[in-house]
Design an enzyme around this catalytic site. Sequence first.
Site, PDB file in Angstrom:
ATOM      1  N   SER A 141       0.870  -1.195   0.000  1.00 53.18           N
ATOM      2  CA  SER A 141       0.000   0.000   0.000  1.00 53.18           C
ATOM      3  C   SER A 141       0.898   1.234   0.000  1.00 53.18           C
ATOM      4  CB  SER A 141      -0.853  -0.001   1.270  1.00 53.18           C
ATOM      5  OG  SER A 141      -1.510   1.227   1.442  1.00 53.18           O
ATOM      6  N   TYR A 154      -1.765  -0.914  10.497  1.00 52.31           N
ATOM      7  CA  TYR A 154      -1.874  -1.223   9.054  1.00 52.31           C
ATOM      8  C   TYR A 154      -0.564  -0.864   8.345  1.00 52.31           C
ATOM      9  CZ  TYR A 154      -3.741  -1.270   4.265  1.00 52.31           C
ATOM     10  OH  TYR A 154      -3.959  -1.538   2.930  1.00 52.31           O
TER      11      TYR A 154
HETATM   12  P1  NDP Z   1     -11.401  -6.126  -0.425  1.00 53.58           P
HETATM   13  O1  NDP Z   1     -11.931  -6.068   0.959  1.00 53.58           O
HETATM   14  O2  NDP Z   1     -12.351  -5.942  -1.549  1.00 53.58           O
HETATM   15  O3  NDP Z   1     -10.621  -7.505  -0.641  1.00 53.58           O
HETATM   16  C1  NDP Z   1      -9.909  -8.151   0.383  1.00 53.58           C
HETATM   17  C2  NDP Z   1      -9.817  -9.620   0.040  1.00 53.58           C
HETATM   18  O4  NDP Z   1      -9.059 -10.276   1.068  1.00 53.58           O
HETATM   19  C3  NDP Z   1     -11.170 -10.298  -0.040  1.00 53.58           C
HETATM   20  O5  NDP Z   1     -11.205 -11.103  -1.198  1.00 53.58           O
HETATM   21  C4  NDP Z   1     -11.219 -11.168   1.201  1.00 53.58           C
HETATM   22  O6  NDP Z   1     -11.961 -12.329   0.908  1.00 53.58           O
HETATM   23  C5  NDP Z   1      -9.747 -11.473   1.395  1.00 53.58           C
HETATM   24  N1  NDP Z   1      -9.418 -11.909   2.738  1.00 53.58           N
HETATM   25  C6  NDP Z   1      -9.548 -11.236   3.895  1.00 53.58           C
HETATM   26  N2  NDP Z   1      -9.171 -12.013   4.935  1.00 53.58           N
HETATM   27  C7  NDP Z   1      -8.789 -13.200   4.398  1.00 53.58           C
HETATM   28  C8  NDP Z   1      -8.321 -14.418   4.950  1.00 53.58           C
HETATM   29  N3  NDP Z   1      -8.140 -14.582   6.264  1.00 53.58           N
HETATM   30  N4  NDP Z   1      -8.026 -15.432   4.111  1.00 53.58           N
HETATM   31  C9  NDP Z   1      -8.210 -15.298   2.773  1.00 53.58           C
HETATM   32  N5  NDP Z   1      -8.651 -14.176   2.198  1.00 53.58           N
HETATM   33  C10 NDP Z   1      -8.944 -13.139   3.012  1.00 53.58           C
HETATM   34  O7  NDP Z   1     -10.242  -5.045  -0.482  1.00 53.58           O
HETATM   35  P2  NDP Z   1      -9.111  -4.705  -1.572  1.00 53.58           P
HETATM   36  O8  NDP Z   1      -9.354  -5.391  -2.843  1.00 53.58           O
HETATM   37  O9  NDP Z   1      -8.977  -3.251  -1.549  1.00 53.58           O
HETATM   38  O10 NDP Z   1      -7.823  -5.317  -0.864  1.00 53.58           O
HETATM   39  C11 NDP Z   1      -6.866  -6.111  -1.529  1.00 53.58           C
HETATM   40  C12 NDP Z   1      -5.486  -5.729  -1.033  1.00 53.58           C
HETATM   41  O11 NDP Z   1      -5.197  -4.390  -1.441  1.00 53.58           O
HETATM   42  C13 NDP Z   1      -5.317  -5.732   0.492  1.00 53.58           C
HETATM   43  O12 NDP Z   1      -4.077  -6.310   0.822  1.00 53.58           O
HETATM   44  C14 NDP Z   1      -5.322  -4.251   0.854  1.00 53.58           C
HETATM   45  O13 NDP Z   1      -4.629  -3.985   2.045  1.00 53.58           O
HETATM   46  C15 NDP Z   1      -4.628  -3.678  -0.376  1.00 53.58           C
HETATM   47  N6  NDP Z   1      -4.814  -2.255  -0.572  1.00 53.58           N
HETATM   48  C16 NDP Z   1      -6.064  -1.741  -0.850  1.00 53.58           C
HETATM   49  C17 NDP Z   1      -6.235  -0.389  -1.008  1.00 53.58           C
HETATM   50  C18 NDP Z   1      -7.586   0.224  -1.225  1.00 53.58           C
HETATM   51  O14 NDP Z   1      -7.706   1.468  -1.131  1.00 53.58           O
HETATM   52  N7  NDP Z   1      -8.621  -0.551  -1.542  1.00 53.58           N
HETATM   53  C19 NDP Z   1      -5.100   0.538  -0.944  1.00 53.58           C
HETATM   54  C20 NDP Z   1      -3.841  -0.100  -0.693  1.00 53.58           C
HETATM   55  C21 NDP Z   1      -3.726  -1.440  -0.531  1.00 53.58           C
HETATM   56  P3  NDP Z   1     -12.858 -13.179   1.927  1.00 53.58           P
HETATM   57  O15 NDP Z   1     -13.552 -12.215   2.835  1.00 53.58           O
HETATM   58  O16 NDP Z   1     -13.781 -13.914   1.012  1.00 53.58           O
HETATM   59  O17 NDP Z   1     -11.907 -14.098   2.624  1.00 53.58           O
END
Ligand code: NDP
Length: 247
Positions: A141, A154
């Site tokens: 991030s 975070y």
């Molecule tokens: P979302 O919440 O849409 O996606 C997060 C994903 O992580 C989901 O598919 C969720 O699936 C999965 N997840 C969470 N916990 C677990 C677990 N224990 N095991 C397996 N899967 C898990 O958010 P984003 O797409 O934004 O996030 C994706 C990445 O991008 C993250 O690492 C986030 O920190 C990073 N990021 C996002 C930003 C933003 O502004 N959106 C900015 C910077 C970085 P499920 O609940 O089905 O398990």
Amino acid sequence: MTTKSKVIVITGASSGIGEATAKLLAKKGHRLVLGARREKKLQEITDSINSDGSQSIYAPVDVTDLKSVQSLADLALKQYGRIDVWMNNAGLMPHSEFIKGRVDDWNRMIDVNLRGVLYGINSALPTMRKQKAGQFINVASVAAHSVHPGGGVYSATKAGVWMISEALRQEEAAAGSNVRVTVVSPGAIATELVNHVTDPDQKKAMNAYYDQFASSPQRVASAILSAVDLPADTAINEIVLRPTRQG
Ligand code: NDP
């Protein structure tokens, strides 16, 4: 399937950046293996991908569980015989100030954002070494590079992802393994991420912030595609991308 079709594993593929990246990479001819906890969402996404002849499979995965992550790698090998790209994308961002004492949120971030990435590396690296080729895409991030009140844990996890990735890059370069390492550091992207913030004050502030200018997960997916499709002798080591109007 193109001759350059790669086998790509994505964690956190049930929404947001993971889902958008899976859909774009499949459309470009790559074969996808998707993991997350919400099986129904994964089923819908793979059905949608496969409806136009692209190839994807999925398995329920919890990245905080080493065996569960290893089983995703095993599935990729069983189905496709190799792992070309492993995208450690699963993550969460429940911001809160330390005084609120939201220890459960701190632990979840450490478990998912940090341990989950290590488990992914552990599950795929031996295969990539054997193949003498591979690529990790570790989603950090812009918060890996800066911090603000409420974002301490975070940012610590995401700075950790950056450091782990850089050490991995140096180790693989020294070993001559041809394993590439790419850190992806997005700014504000409109996904489900903010939905999981548990502190009401932070959630309100973050929703207001994201509503101003958040970019789409498809933009991140396009940048990741360029890192995947670059010829193997060169690596994009970090992609930092923000909405143009984000300060
Ligand atoms: P979302 O919440 O849409 O996606 C997060 C994903 O992580 C989901 O598919 C969720 O699936 C999965 N997840 C969470 N916990 C677990 C677990 N224990 N095991 C397996 N899967 C898990 O958010 P984003 O797409 O934004 O996030 C994706 C990445 O991008 C993250 O690492 C986030 O920190 C990073 N990021 C996002 C930003 C933003 O502004 N959106 C900015 C910077 C970085 P499920 O609940 O089905 O398990």
